[in-house]
Design a protein around this motif. Structure first.
Motif, PDB file in Angstrom:
ATOM      1  N   GLU A 112      -4.455  -8.237  -2.068  1.00  0.00           N
ATOM      2  CA  GLU A 112      -3.462  -8.681  -3.053  1.00  0.00           C
ATOM      3  C   GLU A 112      -2.288  -7.708  -3.040  1.00  0.00           C
ATOM      4  OE1 GLU A 112      -3.619 -11.518  -4.917  1.00  0.00           O
ATOM      5  OE2 GLU A 112      -5.374 -11.926  -3.683  1.00  0.00           O
ATOM      6  N   PRO A 113      -1.054  -8.231  -3.187  1.00  0.00           N
ATOM      7  CA  PRO A 113       0.105  -7.338  -3.069  1.00  0.00           C
ATOM      8  C   PRO A 113       0.263  -6.342  -4.209  1.00  0.00           C
ATOM      9  CG  PRO A 113       0.816  -9.606  -3.473  1.00  0.00           C
ATOM     10  CD  PRO A 113      -0.671  -9.623  -3.320  1.00  0.00           C
ATOM     11  N   PHE A 114       0.125  -6.776  -5.462  1.00  0.00           N
ATOM     12  CA  PHE A 114       0.352  -5.867  -6.581  1.00  0.00           C
ATOM     13  C   PHE A 114      -0.969  -5.564  -7.285  1.00  0.00           C
ATOM     14  CE2 PHE A 114       4.601  -7.813  -6.150  1.00  0.00           C
ATOM     15  CZ  PHE A 114       5.302  -6.649  -5.862  1.00  0.00           C
ATOM     16  N   THR A 115      -1.507  -4.405  -6.958  1.00  0.00           N
ATOM     17  CA  THR A 115      -2.771  -3.949  -7.522  1.00  0.00           C
ATOM     18  C   THR A 115      -2.579  -2.522  -8.029  1.00  0.00           C
ATOM     19  OG1 THR A 115      -3.513  -2.995  -5.435  1.00  0.00           O
ATOM     20  CG2 THR A 115      -4.059  -5.320  -5.815  1.00  0.00           C
ATOM     21  N   PRO A 116      -3.554  -1.984  -8.740  1.00  0.00           N
ATOM     22  CA  PRO A 116      -3.444  -0.573  -9.129  1.00  0.00           C
ATOM     23  C   PRO A 116      -3.250   0.363  -7.928  1.00  0.00           C
ATOM     24  CG  PRO A 116      -5.163  -1.625 -10.404  1.00  0.00           C
ATOM     25  CD  PRO A 116      -4.713  -2.626  -9.369  1.00  0.00           C
ATOM     26  N   THR A 117      -3.824   0.007  -6.784  1.00  0.00           N
ATOM     27  CA  THR A 117      -3.654   0.821  -5.578  1.00  0.00           C
ATOM     28  C   THR A 117      -2.185   0.866  -5.163  1.00  0.00           C
ATOM     29  OG1 THR A 117      -5.887   0.302  -4.820  1.00  0.00           O
ATOM     30  CG2 THR A 117      -4.337   1.071  -3.153  1.00  0.00           C
ATOM     31  N   THR A 118      -1.506  -0.275  -5.207  1.00  0.00           N
ATOM     32  CA  THR A 118      -0.078  -0.310  -4.883  1.00  0.00           C
ATOM     33  C   THR A 118       0.694   0.584  -5.849  1.00  0.00           C
ATOM     34  OG1 THR A 118      -0.287  -2.574  -4.051  1.00  0.00           O
ATOM     35  CG2 THR A 118       1.936  -1.811  -4.590  1.00  0.00           C
ATOM     36  N   GLY A 119       0.393   0.478  -7.129  1.00  0.00           N
ATOM     37  CA  GLY A 119       1.066   1.300  -8.137  1.00  0.00           C
ATOM     38  C   GLY A 119       0.841   2.786  -7.912  1.00  0.00           C
ATOM     39  N   ILE A 120      -0.378   3.160  -7.574  1.00  0.00           N
ATOM     40  CA  ILE A 120      -0.688   4.572  -7.327  1.00  0.00           C
ATOM     41  C   ILE A 120       0.085   5.073  -6.106  1.00  0.00           C
ATOM     42  CG2 ILE A 120      -2.524   6.170  -6.621  1.00  0.00           C
ATOM     43  CD1 ILE A 120      -4.427   4.411  -8.381  1.00  0.00           C
ATOM     44  N   LYS A 121       0.151   4.254  -5.065  1.00  0.00           N
ATOM     45  CA  LYS A 121       0.898   4.650  -3.855  1.00  0.00           C
ATOM     46  C   LYS A 121       2.384   4.832  -4.168  1.00  0.00           C
ATOM     47  CE  LYS A 121      -2.041   2.624  -0.296  1.00  0.00           C
ATOM     48  NZ  LYS A 121      -2.117   1.625   0.789  1.00  0.00           N
ATOM     49  N   VAL A 122       2.939   3.930  -4.967  1.00  0.00           N
ATOM     50  CA  VAL A 122       4.350   4.057  -5.353  1.00  0.00           C
ATOM     51  C   VAL A 122       4.555   5.332  -6.168  1.00  0.00           C
ATOM     52  CG1 VAL A 122       6.226   3.027  -6.707  1.00  0.00           C
ATOM     53  CG2 VAL A 122       4.828   1.582  -5.217  1.00  0.00           C
ATOM     54  N   LEU A 123       3.666   5.605  -7.102  1.00  0.00           N
ATOM     55  CA  LEU A 123       3.763   6.830  -7.911  1.00  0.00           C
ATOM     56  C   LEU A 123       3.698   8.081  -7.039  1.00  0.00           C
ATOM     57  CD1 LEU A 123       1.607   5.910 -11.039  1.00  0.00           C
ATOM     58  CD2 LEU A 123       4.088   6.174 -10.929  1.00  0.00           C
ATOM     59  N   ILE A 124       2.753   8.112  -6.106  1.00  0.00           N
ATOM     60  CA  ILE A 124       2.638   9.260  -5.199  1.00  0.00           C
ATOM     61  C   ILE A 124       3.913   9.407  -4.389  1.00  0.00           C
ATOM     62  CG2 ILE A 124       1.474  10.114  -3.112  1.00  0.00           C
ATOM     63  CD1 ILE A 124      -1.129   8.868  -4.297  1.00  0.00           C
ATOM     64  N   ASP A 125       4.399   8.299  -3.841  1.00  0.00           N
ATOM     65  CA  ASP A 125       5.585   8.341  -2.994  1.00  0.00           C
ATOM     66  C   ASP A 125       6.815   8.798  -3.779  1.00  0.00           C
ATOM     67  OD1 ASP A 125       6.708   7.469  -0.247  1.00  0.00           O
ATOM     68  OD2 ASP A 125       8.069   6.538  -1.700  1.00  0.00           O
ATOM     69  N   GLN A 126       7.008   8.256  -4.955  1.00  0.00           N
ATOM     70  CA  GLN A 126       8.251   8.492  -5.680  1.00  0.00           C
ATOM     71  C   GLN A 126       8.243   9.690  -6.609  1.00  0.00           C
ATOM     72  OE1 GLN A 126      11.292   7.098  -5.177  1.00  0.00           O
ATOM     73  NE2 GLN A 126      10.095   6.571  -3.377  1.00  0.00           N
ATOM     74  N   PHE A 127       7.091  10.115  -7.051  1.00  0.00           N
ATOM     75  CA  PHE A 127       7.065  11.203  -8.018  1.00  0.00           C
ATOM     76  C   PHE A 127       6.422  12.480  -7.480  1.00  0.00           C
ATOM     77  CE2 PHE A 127       7.724   7.328 -10.348  1.00  0.00           C
ATOM     78  CZ  PHE A 127       8.816   7.666 -11.110  1.00  0.00           C
TER      79      PHE A 127
END
Length: 122
Positions: A15-30
């Motif tokens: 699935e495209p938008f999952t907690p895993t996607t959110g965690i990856k975005v957080l790691i990448d951006q913050f």
């Protein structure tokens, strides 16, 4: 290489938008983006022949604004990239976005130089 590590630590989900996607975005951006932005400021400043004190001043003056602009562009771009781009195309997608980001950074980091040239021309 970075995305291989990220996918190794947090495997992609169907699935495209999952907690895993959110965690990856957080790691990448913050985590990654603030460090990488400092490195870009330093590298470009030193490449232009600026003293370390001038690079530090530019960081003091422009870093916070640059990070907010970064997050406006890169949080959605990173979310789309991780959610929808196949791993083989992620770097290509980000390079397309980075092309426009580098134009913005160049204008931002050289605004003082442009003002000095205009002052000399007056």
């Amino acid at each position: 290489f970075y995305y291989l590590l990220l996918d190794g630590a947090l495997p992609p989900t169907p699935e495209p938008f999952t907690p895993t996607t959110g965690i990856k975005v957080l790691i990448d951006q913050f985590i990654q983006a603030p460090i990488f932005t400092v490195l870009i400021f330093a590298f470009l400043g030193l490449l232009e022949g600026k003293a370390l004190a001038d690079v530090k001043k530019q960081l003091d003056d422009d870093y916070v604004d640059t990070m907010f602009a970064n997050w406006k562009l890169w949080v959605p771009a990173t979310a789309v990239n991780i959610a929808f781009c196949p791993p083989a195309l992620r770097v290509l997608f980000l390079n397309c976005v980075f092309f426009f980001w580098s134009i913005f950074l160049s204008l931002k980091l050289n605004k003082d130089d442009e003002a000095a040239v205009e002052t000399l021309n007056e």
